[in-house]
Design an enzyme around this catalytic site. Structure first.
Site, PDB file in Angstrom:
ATOM      1  N   SER A  75       0.837  -1.204   0.000  1.00 48.34           N
ATOM      2  CA  SER A  75       0.000   0.000   0.000  1.00 48.34           C
ATOM      3  C   SER A  75       0.871   1.252   0.000  1.00 48.34           C
ATOM      4  O   SER A  75       2.091   1.179   0.123  1.00 48.34           O
ATOM      5  CB  SER A  75      -0.916   0.012   1.235  1.00 48.34           C
ATOM      6  OG  SER A  75      -0.170   0.318   2.406  1.00 48.34           O
ATOM      7  N   SER A  77       0.890   3.669   2.253  1.00 49.15           N
ATOM      8  CA  SER A  77       0.905   4.331   3.559  1.00 49.15           C
ATOM      9  C   SER A  77       2.278   4.871   3.947  1.00 49.15           C
ATOM     10  O   SER A  77       2.379   5.704   4.841  1.00 49.15           O
ATOM     11  CB  SER A  77       0.406   3.370   4.646  1.00 49.15           C
ATOM     12  OG  SER A  77       1.342   2.336   4.874  1.00 49.15           O
ATOM     13  N   LYS A 132       5.713   0.513   9.326  1.00 48.57           N
ATOM     14  CA  LYS A 132       5.485   1.912   9.668  1.00 48.57           C
ATOM     15  C   LYS A 132       6.783   2.487  10.229  1.00 48.57           C
ATOM     16  O   LYS A 132       7.771   1.784  10.413  1.00 48.57           O
ATOM     17  CB  LYS A 132       4.380   2.076  10.715  1.00 48.57           C
ATOM     18  CG  LYS A 132       3.029   1.464  10.339  1.00 48.57           C
ATOM     19  CD  LYS A 132       2.338   2.186   9.206  1.00 48.57           C
ATOM     20  CE  LYS A 132       1.016   1.497   8.842  1.00 48.57           C
ATOM     21  NZ  LYS A 132       0.387   2.085   7.639  1.00 48.57           N
ATOM     22  N   SER A 215      -2.820   6.679   6.172  1.00 47.82           N
ATOM     23  CA  SER A 215      -2.128   5.588   6.843  1.00 47.82           C
ATOM     24  C   SER A 215      -2.946   5.140   8.041  1.00 47.82           C
ATOM     25  O   SER A 215      -3.310   5.955   8.901  1.00 47.82           O
ATOM     26  CB  SER A 215      -0.732   6.028   7.303  1.00 47.82           C
ATOM     27  OG  SER A 215      -0.129   5.022   8.100  1.00 47.82           O
TER      28      SER A 215
END
Length: 256
Positions: A75, A77, A132, A215
């Protein structure tokens, strides 16, 4: 469906190892001898495969479980740092050695630091891996006002770095800096700000995506427990989004 490759490797190692040992200590003694000048073997096919595959399973298990593991970015994010289709390598021993499958740390090495890009098992579904950036470590006060980070009362500097169009949205790109930590982020000026202030508990980490307005991270589902850590992302070794040509220029990109 999420495939647990670590479990497959462990089972493969056990099965092939047991077959190999049984043949070495028991079965081989009962087989008729083969002439020395013969190129044929009297080993059953299952023993031949076990003897060949056992070291392969062990080597891959050690490399993947304790040294480095590949992941693919699914993705946006982490834009602009990581792009959809990036294939990355994750250092598995950065935060301590863990037993495959059980994920229990048995050799502590270090802890995540602010700014590290980490892979971890998603707290709401540990069978899924997330990636992340660490924003807050245990004891930190993390605040977010008007889309500016404040860590322990100090604001992160944001230097404008132009605009970028992604999926029909125009994002503002910034160079964000806090103390010695520098990286790029995306801000979507069309999205409303969601301010907050929290204090990170012990053995927990507060993480956010670099694509701040797109996100799903600690702002939504909470903290990353220490036991969910997988490793530190450090390198892009391939970038290929299905339907597009490989982005060869991203090969070898160091993740900061």
């Amino acid at each position: 469906m999420n495939i647990d490759f670590a479990l497959i490797l462990v089972i493969g190692s056990l099965v092939t190892g047991i077959i190999w040992l049984l043949d070495h200590f028991f079965w081989a003694k009962n087989r008729p001898a083969v002439p020395e000048d013969s190129e044929e073997t009297n080993e059953p096919i299952i023993v031949e495969y076990a003897r060949f595959l056992f070291p392969v399973f062990i080597i891959v298990l050690v490399l993947r479980g304790f040294i480095a593991e590949p992941f693919r970015i699914p993705s946006g994010s982490m834009l602009p740092t990581l792009k959809v289709g990036d294939f990355i390598l994750v250092n598995k021993f950065s935060y301590g050695l863990r037993l495959p499958v059980l994920n229990k740390k048995f050799v502590p090495i270090s802890d995540p630091k602010r700014g590290d890009v980490i892979v971890f098992r998603y707290p709401e579904n540990p069978s899924v891996d997330y990636i992340k950036r660490v924003i807050g470590v245990p004891g930190d006060e993390v605040a977010y006002y008007n889309k500016v980070l404040y860590i322990n009362g100090k604001p992160a500097k944001q230097q404008p770095d132009g605009d970028e169009m992604v999926d029909f949205y125009t994002y503002k790109r910034f160079n964000e800096e806090y103390e010695s930590i520098k990286h790029k982020i995306f801000i979507n000026p069309m999205m409303p700000a969601a301010d907050f202030v929290i204090t990170v508990p012990e053995k927990k980490y507060f993480v956010m995506g670099d694509n701040r307005d797109n996100s799903r991270d600690s702002r939504v589902w909470g903290y990353v427990p220490e036991e969910n850590l997988v490793g530190k992302a450090f390198l892009v070794w391939m970038s290929w989004h299905w339907g597009d040509w490989p982005q060869l220029s991203r090969i070898g990109t160091v993740i900061r």
